[in-house]
Design an enzyme around this catalytic site. Structure first.
Site, PDB file in Angstrom:
ATOM      1  N   ASP A 293       0.853  -1.194   0.000  1.00 21.28           N
ATOM      2  CA  ASP A 293       0.000   0.000   0.000  1.00 21.28           C
ATOM      3  C   ASP A 293       0.888   1.243   0.000  1.00 21.28           C
ATOM      4  OD1 ASP A 293      -2.332  -1.596   0.206  1.00 21.28           O
ATOM      5  OD2 ASP A 293      -2.042  -1.771   2.363  1.00 21.28           O
TER       6      ASP A 293
ATOM      7  N   GLY B  30       1.312  -5.303   6.258  1.00 27.07           N
ATOM      8  CA  GLY B  30       1.663  -4.124   5.476  1.00 27.07           C
ATOM      9  C   GLY B  30       2.628  -3.231   6.212  1.00 27.07           C
ATOM     10  N   ARG B  31       2.060  -2.227   6.900  1.00 30.66           N
ATOM     11  CA  ARG B  31       2.885  -1.167   7.490  1.00 30.66           C
ATOM     12  C   ARG B  31       3.985  -1.636   8.439  1.00 30.66           C
ATOM     13  NH1 ARG B  31      -2.512   2.128   8.733  1.00 30.66           N
ATOM     14  NH2 ARG B  31      -3.157  -0.062   8.788  1.00 30.66           N
TER      15      ARG B  31
ATOM     16  N   LYS C  23       0.586  -8.700  -1.705  1.00 31.55           N
ATOM     17  CA  LYS C  23      -0.852  -8.385  -1.739  1.00 31.55           C
ATOM     18  C   LYS C  23      -1.020  -6.997  -2.339  1.00 31.55           C
ATOM     19  CE  LYS C  23      -3.425  -6.494   1.192  1.00 31.55           C
ATOM     20  NZ  LYS C  23      -4.583  -5.651   0.901  1.00 31.55           N
TER      21      LYS C  23
ATOM     22  N   LYS D 184     -11.587  -6.756  -3.102  1.00 27.21           N
ATOM     23  CA  LYS D 184     -12.811  -6.682  -2.279  1.00 27.21           C
ATOM     24  C   LYS D 184     -14.021  -6.378  -3.152  1.00 27.21           C
ATOM     25  CE  LYS D 184     -10.391  -5.240   1.928  1.00 27.21           C
ATOM     26  NZ  LYS D 184      -9.074  -4.842   1.412  1.00 27.21           N
ATOM     27  N   LEU D 185     -14.244  -7.231  -4.138  1.00 25.60           N
ATOM     28  CA  LEU D 185     -15.344  -7.002  -5.079  1.00 25.60           C
ATOM     29  C   LEU D 185     -16.688  -7.094  -4.360  1.00 25.60           C
ATOM     30  CD1 LEU D 185     -13.916  -9.108  -8.049  1.00 25.60           C
ATOM     31  CD2 LEU D 185     -13.782  -6.626  -7.722  1.00 25.60           C
TER      32      LEU D 185
ATOM     33  N   ARG E 268       0.108  -7.411  13.958  1.00 26.83           N
ATOM     34  CA  ARG E 268       1.156  -6.526  14.451  1.00 26.83           C
ATOM     35  C   ARG E 268       2.119  -7.335  15.306  1.00 26.83           C
ATOM     36  NH1 ARG E 268      -0.684  -3.970  10.995  1.00 26.83           N
ATOM     37  NH2 ARG E 268      -1.522  -1.862  11.027  1.00 26.83           N
TER      38      ARG E 268
ATOM     39  N   ASP F   4     -20.637  -6.085  -5.654  1.00 30.97           N
ATOM     40  CA  ASP F   4     -21.571  -5.470  -6.598  1.00 30.97           C
ATOM     41  C   ASP F   4     -22.599  -6.538  -6.939  1.00 30.97           C
ATOM     42  OD1 ASP F   4     -22.697  -3.838  -8.691  1.00 30.97           O
ATOM     43  OD2 ASP F   4     -20.761  -2.844  -8.910  1.00 30.97           O
ATOM     44  N   ILE F   5     -23.430  -6.285  -7.932  1.00 29.68           N
ATOM     45  CA  ILE F   5     -24.400  -7.320  -8.305  1.00 29.68           C
ATOM     46  C   ILE F   5     -23.638  -8.496  -8.934  1.00 29.68           C
ATOM     47  CG2 ILE F   5     -26.297  -5.676  -8.557  1.00 29.68           C
ATOM     48  CD1 ILE F   5     -25.926  -5.918 -11.617  1.00 29.68           C
TER      49      ILE F   5
ATOM     50  N   ASN G 130     -23.698 -10.207 -11.708  1.00 35.06           N
ATOM     51  CA  ASN G 130     -23.240 -10.100 -13.101  1.00 35.06           C
ATOM     52  C   ASN G 130     -21.988  -9.223 -13.212  1.00 35.06           C
ATOM     53  OD1 ASN G 130     -23.697 -10.460 -16.025  1.00 35.06           O
ATOM     54  ND2 ASN G 130     -24.005  -8.244 -15.959  1.00 35.06           N
ATOM     55  N   THR G 131     -21.964  -8.137 -12.443  1.00 31.02           N
ATOM     56  CA  THR G 131     -20.835  -7.206 -12.507  1.00 31.02           C
ATOM     57  C   THR G 131     -19.593  -7.816 -11.879  1.00 31.02           C
ATOM     58  OG1 THR G 131     -22.369  -5.351 -12.441  1.00 31.02           O
ATOM     59  CG2 THR G 131     -20.089  -4.876 -11.837  1.00 31.02           C
TER      60      THR G 131
ATOM     61  N   THR H 218     -11.032  -5.791   9.550  1.00 29.40           N
ATOM     62  CA  THR H 218     -10.292  -5.788  10.819  1.00 29.40           C
ATOM     63  C   THR H 218     -10.199  -4.384  11.441  1.00 29.40           C
ATOM     64  OG1 THR H 218      -8.268  -5.641   9.513  1.00 29.40           O
ATOM     65  CG2 THR H 218      -8.889  -7.822  10.309  1.00 29.40           C
TER      66      THR H 218
HETATM   67  O1  LIG Z   1     -10.310  -6.944   6.961  1.00 25.56           O
HETATM   68  C1  LIG Z   1      -9.341  -6.540   6.288  1.00 25.56           C
HETATM   69  C2  LIG Z   1      -9.188  -6.834   4.944  1.00 25.56           C
HETATM   70  C3  LIG Z   1      -8.087  -6.386   4.289  1.00 25.56           C
HETATM   71  N1  LIG Z   1      -7.139  -5.652   4.913  1.00 25.56           N
HETATM   72  C4  LIG Z   1      -5.962  -5.205   4.133  1.00 25.56           C
HETATM   73  O2  LIG Z   1      -4.777  -5.753   4.730  1.00 25.56           O
HETATM   74  C5  LIG Z   1      -3.733  -4.797   4.736  1.00 25.56           C
HETATM   75  C6  LIG Z   1      -3.302  -4.551   6.155  1.00 25.56           C
HETATM   76  O3  LIG Z   1      -2.313  -3.564   6.174  1.00 25.56           O
HETATM   77  P1  LIG Z   1      -1.545  -3.140   7.530  1.00 25.56           P
HETATM   78  O4  LIG Z   1      -0.688  -1.998   7.073  1.00 25.56           O
HETATM   79  O5  LIG Z   1      -0.751  -4.351   7.965  1.00 25.56           O
HETATM   80  O6  LIG Z   1      -2.572  -2.730   8.528  1.00 25.56           O
HETATM   81  C7  LIG Z   1      -4.259  -3.563   4.023  1.00 25.56           C
HETATM   82  O7  LIG Z   1      -3.826  -3.613   2.685  1.00 25.56           O
HETATM   83  C8  LIG Z   1      -5.772  -3.700   4.078  1.00 25.56           C
HETATM   84  O8  LIG Z   1      -6.404  -3.172   2.942  1.00 25.56           O
HETATM   85  C9  LIG Z   1      -7.287  -5.360   6.232  1.00 25.56           C
HETATM   86  O9  LIG Z   1      -6.437  -4.689   6.850  1.00 25.56           O
HETATM   87  N2  LIG Z   1      -8.378  -5.833   6.894  1.00 25.56           N
END
Ligand SMILES: O=c1ccn([C@@H]2O[C@H](COP(=O)(O)O)[C@@H](O)[C@H]2O)c(=O)[nH]1
Length: 224
Positions: free
Chosen positions: A10, A204-205, A32, A61-62, A175, A64-65, A67-68, A115
């Site tokens: 991200d 991620g972070r 991811k 994270k799709l 974390r 929608d309806i 078909n879409t 989360t």
């Molecule tokens: O419920 C959810 C679904 C997706 N995410 C994604 O995971 C990472 C978490 O990033 P951190 O920086 O470790 O917090 C992020 O890309 C979210 O879009 C989520 O956190 N929770």
């Protein structure tokens, strides 16, 4: 998966995302790519990351309806993602059609309750269940829709895993001990999530914003 860590890329710039993944490559099992990445860099960005040879998780994270969502699944087929997310709240028919449209090597998993939410947040949405009951109910729906697994927090993974023995479970909101939660509200350590049945650990972070991302990834891997 030998290393369950998927690094959430991200970050705004494509070259930073590629550099991060390259640096941490020895200590992660995949990358991811979420909404920030895909909206900014699209298929081109995915192809760039794919060159590293790591499995790609498209966290789109799709929702929608049916078909879409099926059309979106078909459109990303060519990118050969290992994992794609849809929202369980899109309903059973949407999840069934998403799975039917996905490539046979792509795992389709349902986001249950983000989360970043806690009990108070879902009460504001009119949901009176506890987070764990809400997650279990949506995971059960995803199972009945034929999906491969679900996304939940480390607070629920044990009960979801007990209910869906052969499911594939993605756990974000992780974390290391003492790490800042930021916007995440249902948080556990990567080790805890793995011990409780997570198939994939999304981080991620704690890695991407560390002074030395490769070392942060190595240290987290060493706890597993
Ligand atoms: O419920 C959810 C679904 C997706 N995410 C994604 O995971 C990472 C978490 O990033 P951190 O920086 O470790 O917090 C992020 O890309 C979210 O879009 C989520 O956190 N929770």
């Amino acid at each position: 998966m030998s290393n369950p860590i998927f690094l959430a890329l991200d970050v705004p710039r494509l070259r930073d995302a590629v550099a991060l993944a390259e640096n941490a490559k020895a200590h992660i099992g995949g990358v991811k790519l979420g909404l920030e990445f895909f909206n900014a860099h699209g298929a081109h960005g995915v192809h760039m990351l794919a060159q590293l040879g790591l499995p790609i998780f498209l966290d789109l994270k799709l929702h929608d309806i049916p078909n879409t969502v099926a059309g979106a699944m078909q459109a990303i087929h060519v990118l050969e993602p290992a994992i794609v997310t849809v929202h369980a709240c899109g309903g059973r028919a949407m999840m069934e059609d998403a799975k039917a449209a996905a490539g046979e090597n792509t795992k389709v998993v349902a986001v249950t309750m983000l989360t970043s939410l806690d009990e108070r947040d879902i009460q504001e949405m009119g949901i009176s269940d506890s987070p764990s009951d809400h997650v279990l109910r949506l995971a059960e729906l995803a199972h009945r829709a034929g999906l491969d697994g679900a996304v939940c927090s480390g607070h629920e993974i044990k009960s979801v895993h007990n209910q869906w023995k052969d499911g594939f479970f993605v756990v974000p909101g992780l974390r290391p001990e003492g790490g800042a939660s930021g916007d995440q509200k249902r948080v556990v350590t990567p080790r805890q999530a793995r011990d409780d049945g997570a198939s994939v650990l999304v981080i991620g972070r704690p890695i991407s914003r560390a002074e030395d991302p490769a070392e942060a990834a190595r240290a987290i891997e060493a706890t597993l």
